[in-house]
Design an enzyme around this catalytic site. Structure first.
Site, PDB file in Angstrom:
ATOM      1  N   TYR A   1      -8.110  27.774  -9.378  1.00  0.00           N
ATOM      2  CA  TYR A   1      -8.775  27.221  -8.192  1.00  0.00           C
ATOM      3  C   TYR A   1      -9.610  26.007  -8.583  1.00  0.00           C
ATOM      4  O   TYR A   1      -9.641  24.991  -7.906  1.00  0.00           O
ATOM      5  CB  TYR A   1      -9.667  28.271  -7.530  1.00  0.00           C
ATOM      6  CG  TYR A   1     -10.255  27.768  -6.236  1.00  0.00           C
ATOM      7  CD1 TYR A   1      -9.536  27.881  -5.046  1.00  0.00           C
ATOM      8  CD2 TYR A   1     -11.490  27.122  -6.204  1.00  0.00           C
ATOM      9  CE1 TYR A   1     -10.052  27.382  -3.857  1.00  0.00           C
ATOM     10  CE2 TYR A   1     -12.006  26.618  -5.027  1.00  0.00           C
ATOM     11  CZ  TYR A   1     -11.289  26.753  -3.852  1.00  0.00           C
ATOM     12  OH  TYR A   1     -11.784  26.249  -2.680  1.00  0.00           O
TER      13      TYR A   1
ATOM     14  N   PHE B   1      -0.960   1.103  10.196  1.00  0.00           N
ATOM     15  CA  PHE B   1       0.012   2.178  10.124  1.00  0.00           C
ATOM     16  C   PHE B   1      -0.437   3.194  11.177  1.00  0.00           C
ATOM     17  O   PHE B   1      -1.633   3.278  11.473  1.00  0.00           O
ATOM     18  CB  PHE B   1       0.058   2.799   8.713  1.00  0.00           C
ATOM     19  CG  PHE B   1       1.136   3.838   8.595  1.00  0.00           C
ATOM     20  CD1 PHE B   1       2.464   3.461   8.586  1.00  0.00           C
ATOM     21  CD2 PHE B   1       0.825   5.188   8.542  1.00  0.00           C
ATOM     22  CE1 PHE B   1       3.467   4.410   8.527  1.00  0.00           C
ATOM     23  CE2 PHE B   1       1.824   6.142   8.480  1.00  0.00           C
ATOM     24  CZ  PHE B   1       3.151   5.764   8.471  1.00  0.00           C
ATOM     25  N   THR B   2       0.520   3.945  11.759  1.00  0.00           N
ATOM     26  CA  THR B   2       0.189   4.816  12.899  1.00  0.00           C
ATOM     27  C   THR B   2      -1.027   5.714  12.644  1.00  0.00           C
ATOM     28  O   THR B   2      -1.969   5.738  13.435  1.00  0.00           O
ATOM     29  CB  THR B   2       1.398   5.706  13.248  1.00  0.00           C
ATOM     30  OG1 THR B   2       1.891   6.285  12.037  1.00  0.00           O
ATOM     31  CG2 THR B   2       2.511   4.908  13.908  1.00  0.00           C
TER      32      THR B   2
ATOM     33  N   ASP C   1      -4.483   0.227   0.823  1.00  0.00           N
ATOM     34  CA  ASP C   1      -3.560   1.337   1.069  1.00  0.00           C
ATOM     35  C   ASP C   1      -2.388   1.148   0.109  1.00  0.00           C
ATOM     36  O   ASP C   1      -1.572   0.243   0.277  1.00  0.00           O
ATOM     37  CB  ASP C   1      -3.087   1.325   2.531  1.00  0.00           C
ATOM     38  CG  ASP C   1      -2.139   2.490   2.861  1.00  0.00           C
ATOM     39  OD1 ASP C   1      -1.501   3.018   1.930  1.00  0.00           O
ATOM     40  OD2 ASP C   1      -2.031   2.851   4.048  1.00  0.00           O
TER      41      ASP C   1
ATOM     42  N   LYS D   1       5.077   8.909  -0.725  1.00  0.00           N
ATOM     43  CA  LYS D   1       5.825   7.672  -0.920  1.00  0.00           C
ATOM     44  C   LYS D   1       5.745   7.243  -2.382  1.00  0.00           C
ATOM     45  O   LYS D   1       6.743   6.962  -3.010  1.00  0.00           O
ATOM     46  CB  LYS D   1       5.238   6.536  -0.073  1.00  0.00           C
ATOM     47  CG  LYS D   1       4.678   6.928   1.263  1.00  0.00           C
ATOM     48  CD  LYS D   1       5.720   7.112   2.340  1.00  0.00           C
ATOM     49  CE  LYS D   1       5.168   7.737   3.602  1.00  0.00           C
ATOM     50  NZ  LYS D   1       4.219   6.929   4.339  1.00  0.00           N
TER      51      LYS D   1
ATOM     52  N   ARG E   1      12.026   2.296  15.779  1.00  0.00           N
ATOM     53  CA  ARG E   1      10.689   1.730  15.652  1.00  0.00           C
ATOM     54  C   ARG E   1      10.585   0.620  16.689  1.00  0.00           C
ATOM     55  O   ARG E   1      10.662  -0.562  16.405  1.00  0.00           O
ATOM     56  CB  ARG E   1      10.437   1.198  14.232  1.00  0.00           C
ATOM     57  CG  ARG E   1      10.378   2.261  13.170  1.00  0.00           C
ATOM     58  CD  ARG E   1       9.024   2.936  13.005  1.00  0.00           C
ATOM     59  NE  ARG E   1       8.692   4.013  13.901  1.00  0.00           N
ATOM     60  CZ  ARG E   1       7.768   4.946  13.646  1.00  0.00           C
ATOM     61  NH1 ARG E   1       7.093   4.947  12.524  1.00  0.00           N
ATOM     62  NH2 ARG E   1       7.499   5.878  14.512  1.00  0.00           N
TER      63      ARG E   1
ATOM     64  N   PHE F   1       7.685   9.785  20.627  1.00  0.00           N
ATOM     65  CA  PHE F   1       8.913   9.561  19.847  1.00  0.00           C
ATOM     66  C   PHE F   1       9.325  10.780  19.042  1.00  0.00           C
ATOM     67  O   PHE F   1      10.498  10.955  18.747  1.00  0.00           O
ATOM     68  CB  PHE F   1       8.778   8.330  18.935  1.00  0.00           C
ATOM     69  CG  PHE F   1       7.680   8.428  17.903  1.00  0.00           C
ATOM     70  CD1 PHE F   1       6.384   8.044  18.211  1.00  0.00           C
ATOM     71  CD2 PHE F   1       7.954   8.894  16.628  1.00  0.00           C
ATOM     72  CE1 PHE F   1       5.369   8.127  17.264  1.00  0.00           C
ATOM     73  CE2 PHE F   1       6.945   8.979  15.667  1.00  0.00           C
ATOM     74  CZ  PHE F   1       5.644   8.603  15.990  1.00  0.00           C
TER      75      PHE F   1
HETATM   76  C1  LIG Z   1       3.016   7.261   5.090  1.00  0.00           C
HETATM   77  C2  LIG Z   1       1.882   6.341   5.065  1.00  0.00           C
HETATM   78  C3  LIG Z   1       0.580   6.794   5.311  1.00  0.00           C
HETATM   79  C4  LIG Z   1       0.268   8.241   5.670  1.00  0.00           C
HETATM   80  O1  LIG Z   1       0.626   9.108   4.637  1.00  0.00           O
HETATM   81  P1  LIG Z   1       1.036  10.652   4.911  1.00  0.00           P
HETATM   82  O2  LIG Z   1       1.199  11.213   3.534  1.00  0.00           O
HETATM   83  O3  LIG Z   1       2.321  10.626   5.696  1.00  0.00           O
HETATM   84  O4  LIG Z   1      -0.077  11.276   5.665  1.00  0.00           O
HETATM   85  C5  LIG Z   1      -0.443   5.868   5.252  1.00  0.00           C
HETATM   86  N1  LIG Z   1      -0.198   4.582   4.977  1.00  0.00           N
HETATM   87  C6  LIG Z   1       1.033   4.103   4.761  1.00  0.00           C
HETATM   88  C7  LIG Z   1       1.238   2.659   4.455  1.00  0.00           C
HETATM   89  C8  LIG Z   1       2.129   4.967   4.797  1.00  0.00           C
HETATM   90  O5  LIG Z   1       3.362   4.468   4.573  1.00  0.00           O
END
Ligand SMILES: *Cc1c(COP(=O)(O)O)cnc(C)c1O
Length: 486
Positions: A84, A136-137, A227, A270, A393, A459
């Site tokens: 843990y 980003f969303t 990011d 990613k 998209r 979507f």
């Molecule tokens: C996918 C992504 C996120 C969010 O990451 P999650 O692991 O899906 O929560 C944030 N910023 C960028 C540029 C992304 O491609």
């Protein structure tokens, strides 16, 4: 040509992307007959999110959590130290982050959006603004939830579909200056730069641009947040496209980029082919502002909501980001697909970026009005004729306004994602061939309309239907041209 070249030259002079790995574990795929694909898309409400992978040949929906893992990552998972608190696995990950991003203080989180939640809570006050190259969303949602307003200050080239600009993810410096003048530096929570700008076609920014942004940030005492979810690919493009860095190692480029950011965060789905994420900084005060939010929302500081096995794989995956033969895989296959389609006259976003091949559905289906969702129609049509699943998209991914009208998207794109080391060249050639056939028969494709429309993030779960019997006509033409072939 360096040993790390992602492409080889064939006798006819063509540069071909080559797989610098061999396949050792495989998953069986099915390419179902077109009638079965038609049934599947009807069942899925003409929404590719609602397809079952048993009916999909190439799943090009996303690169999120779908990159292939290396043998070293899988074997590291077996060594995981279950604890843990104080797990050895965590310290390996911390060390990898220190080496790859050059940041000493690390906070683990369960995925990218969790980092966005914590950074937004810690640094955004009601009425603040956050300038960025593009949203980003999940980023936008968290920032707005905390009372911030985002400003997307990409350069005018950013949204041009057919372009030769190597850095369409750059920030427009004049727009940044005027935002700071207009609102005052104290209102700027931070400046956010997103590597390989996801929603505008995986387009990178240059180090030159980041230096200019950094200079303004320092002069005005404003924080910079990077990011880094798609940072490996952005670094690869810098090496390919920015003269000053032609001879640099990927590690030097990553350290140069991260060195200008006060905070670096990422989605490990990613960057390193595993679930998870993290926030890194060298500033102790910033670290302390975020630390207790991690224990509140994510978990103890040595796992942050991730499984220990994933943490092990992440440590290995992060180091693999330094290997050009690894990070080149996705961009070089995307470039192949984009260049081939472009040469065939199929409208695609150029230059090729990270993440996927982005087909310009607005240009492709110029006869389909935007309120009949050309990108959604193209995604459905492409699945029917190829068994390959892409992601809409465009306006379906947008929202419906109070007045009942759609907020039309800036661009209508069909994204065909190329997760790292997942598809082969013959599969890529199949995608190009079928897309070319569809382009030649594009007048057969019609629009879509909603039959079931969720209020939020429509979507994902929304269901649609064709506005006419166009799918039947498309299928008849396919059978005429391909006979029994799949
Ligand atoms: C996918 C992504 C996120 C969010 O990451 P999650 O692991 O899906 O929560 C944030 N910023 C960028 C540029 C992304 O491609």
């Amino acid at each position: 040509m360096s040993n790390n070249s992602p492409t080889v030259k064939f006798c006819n002079g063509q540069q071909i992307p080559i797989e610098l790995h061999k396949v050792r574990i495989v998953q069986k795929l099915h390419l179902r007959p077109i009638d079965e694909r038609f049934q599947a898309i009807q069942k899925g409400g003409y929404n590719t999110f609602l397809l079952n992978t048993k009916d999909i040949f190439l799943d090009m929906l996303t690169d999120s959590g779908t990159n292939a893992m290396s043998d070293n990552q899988v074997s590291a998972m077996l060594q995981a130290d279950d604890a843990y608190a104080g797990s050895q696995s965590y310290y390996k990950m911390e060390e990898a982050l220190q080496e790859v991003f050059g940041k000493q203080l690390v906070l683990p989180v369960h995925q990218g959006r969790a980092a966005e939640n914590i950074i937004s809570q810690a640094f955004i006050k009601q009425g603040d603004i956050i300038p960025m190259n593009y949203h980003f969303t999940t980023t936008k949602a968290h920032m707005e939830l905390n009372g911030g307003t985002i400003f997307e200050i990409f350069t005018d080239e950013g949204l041009v579909i057919k372009s030769s600009n190597p850095f369409k993810g750059n920030i427009d410096i004049a727009k940044l200056q005027s935002l700071i003048t207009q609102y005052g530096a104290e209102k700027v929570a931070f400046i956010r730069m997103e590597a390989s700008t996801n929603l505008i076609g995986g387009q990178p920014f240059s180090i030159q641009n980041m230096r200019e942004v950094h200079k303004i940030a320092k002069e005005n005492n404003i924080l910079m947040v990077l990011d880094a979810s798609l940072i490996g690919e952005n670094a690869y493009f810098i090496k390919q496209r920015e003269e000053e860095f032609k001879q640099s190692s990927i590690q030097d480029i990553l350290l140069t980029m991260c060195g200008m950011a006060d905070i670096v965060y990422f989605s490990s789905r990613k960057v390193s082919s595993t679930r998870g994420g993290g926030i890194c900084t060298n500033n102790h005060d910033l670290y302390m502002k975020m630390r207790d939010l991690v224990t509140l929302y994510e978990g103890f500081l040595t796992y942050g909501g991730m499984s220990i096995r994933e943490i092990e794989a992440m440590a290995v995956g992060l180091r693999e980001t330094l290997d050009e033969t690894v990070i080149c895989q996705s961009p070089s296959f995307i470039k192949y697909a984009v260049d081939e389609l472009d040469a065939l006259g199929v409208p695609v976003v150029t230059p090729a970026g990270a993440l996927g091949c982005h087909v310009d559905a607005g240009g492709f289906l110029s006869h389909v009005p935007q309120k009949e969702y050309p990108a959604g129609a193209l995604a459905a049509a492409f699945y029917i004729i190829s068994g390959c699943r892409g992601m809409e998209r465009g306006t379906i991914s947008s929202v419906r306004l109070e007045n009942g009208e759609d907020l039309l998207a800036d661009v209508e794109l069909l994204r065909l994602a190329f997760p790292r080391r997942v598809f082969t060249l013959s599969q890529t050639m199949f995608v190009v061939d079928r897309m070319n056939w569809l382009f030649k028969n594009r007048e057969l494709v019609g629009g879509l309309r909603f039959v079931e429309e969720p209020k939020v993030l429509r979507f994902f779960n929304g269901r649609l239907e064709p506005t006419s019997d166009w799918p039947q006509k498309l299928i008849a033409k396919f059978k005429q041209d391909f006979g029994d072939s799949l």
